[in-house]
Design a protein around this motif. Structure first.
Motif, PDB file in Angstrom:
ATOM      1  N   GLU A   7       0.868  -1.182   0.000  1.00 58.11           N
ATOM      2  CA  GLU A   7       0.000   0.000   0.000  1.00 58.11           C
ATOM      3  C   GLU A   7       0.902   1.229   0.000  1.00 58.11           C
ATOM      4  O   GLU A   7       1.760   1.373   0.878  1.00 58.11           O
ATOM      5  CB  GLU A   7      -0.877   0.037   1.263  1.00 58.11           C
ATOM      6  N   ASN A  14      -4.795   7.216  -2.612  1.00 59.43           N
ATOM      7  CA  ASN A  14      -4.149   5.917  -2.600  1.00 59.43           C
ATOM      8  C   ASN A  14      -3.424   5.787  -3.940  1.00 59.43           C
ATOM      9  O   ASN A  14      -4.059   5.767  -4.987  1.00 59.43           O
ATOM     10  CB  ASN A  14      -5.198   4.811  -2.424  1.00 59.43           C
ATOM     11  N   SER A  17      -2.097   0.029  -4.596  1.00 59.57           N
ATOM     12  CA  SER A  17      -2.571  -1.001  -3.684  1.00 59.57           C
ATOM     13  C   SER A  17      -2.612  -2.299  -4.472  1.00 59.57           C
ATOM     14  O   SER A  17      -3.363  -2.423  -5.443  1.00 59.57           O
ATOM     15  CB  SER A  17      -3.969  -0.651  -3.158  1.00 59.57           C
ATOM     16  N   LYS A  76       3.100  -7.666   4.387  1.00 62.14           N
ATOM     17  CA  LYS A  76       2.546  -6.384   3.957  1.00 62.14           C
ATOM     18  C   LYS A  76       3.559  -5.266   4.154  1.00 62.14           C
ATOM     19  O   LYS A  76       4.249  -5.216   5.159  1.00 62.14           O
ATOM     20  CB  LYS A  76       1.274  -6.059   4.742  1.00 62.14           C
ATOM     21  N   THR A  78       3.666  -1.022   3.942  1.00 59.16           N
ATOM     22  CA  THR A  78       2.866   0.198   3.858  1.00 59.16           C
ATOM     23  C   THR A  78       3.799   1.402   3.813  1.00 59.16           C
ATOM     24  O   THR A  78       4.707   1.506   4.646  1.00 59.16           O
ATOM     25  CB  THR A  78       1.924   0.336   5.073  1.00 59.16           C
TER      26      THR A  78
END
Length: 140
Positions: A7, A14, A17, A76, A78
């Motif tokens: 992300e 955004n 993603s 993940k 970010t």
């Protein structure tokens, strides 16, 4: 092929993603390459080119980031960016003009708010120029 969720978010939108097999993030300690199942870390992001290797894509996805925070978890990644722009939306002449305007804004700042806004604009312009330089140096 192992993948991780990525992300990339700016305060305005955004930016990316999706999945990636590898990501390179410009941090204050230098460029950090991250594969899936990386050890958890947090770091400050510096202006530069964030590069994503995406499954099924021939070319890297490039995003200019002007600063922010990176959080890495095993599955993940970010990036909370101050300002982020996809490479397809960048223009060298516009970025150079923005850099000049930001530098002028720094020298003409009347208060701390004006100075902070000018520094933010300068970081965004520098990030775009670094990303455009990376693109030019890696053309096949």
């Amino acid at each position: 092929m192992s993948v991780m969720q990525v992300e990339v978010v700016s305060s305005e939108q955004n930016i990316y993603s999706g999945e990636a097999t590898f990501i390179v993030v410009p941090t204050v300690q230098g460029e950090l390459g991250i594969y899936p199942r990386h050890e958890p870390i947090m770091s400050l992001v510096r202006p530069g080119a964030l590069r994503l290797t995406v499954p099924g894509e021939d070319k890297e996805v490039l995003v200019a980031v002007s600063g922010g925070v990176l959080e890495v978890q095993p599955d993940k990644v970010t990036v909370l960016a101050d300002v982020a722009v996809r490479s397809a939306e960048m223009d060298r002449a516009r970025a150079e003009e923005a850099k000049k305007a930001a530098e002028a804004g720094i020298s003409q700042a009347k208060d701390n708010k004006d100075l902070a806004e000018a520094h933010k604009a300068l970081a965004a312009a520098i990030a775009q120029l670094k990303t455009l330089d990376y693109i030019r140096s890696h053309k096949k």
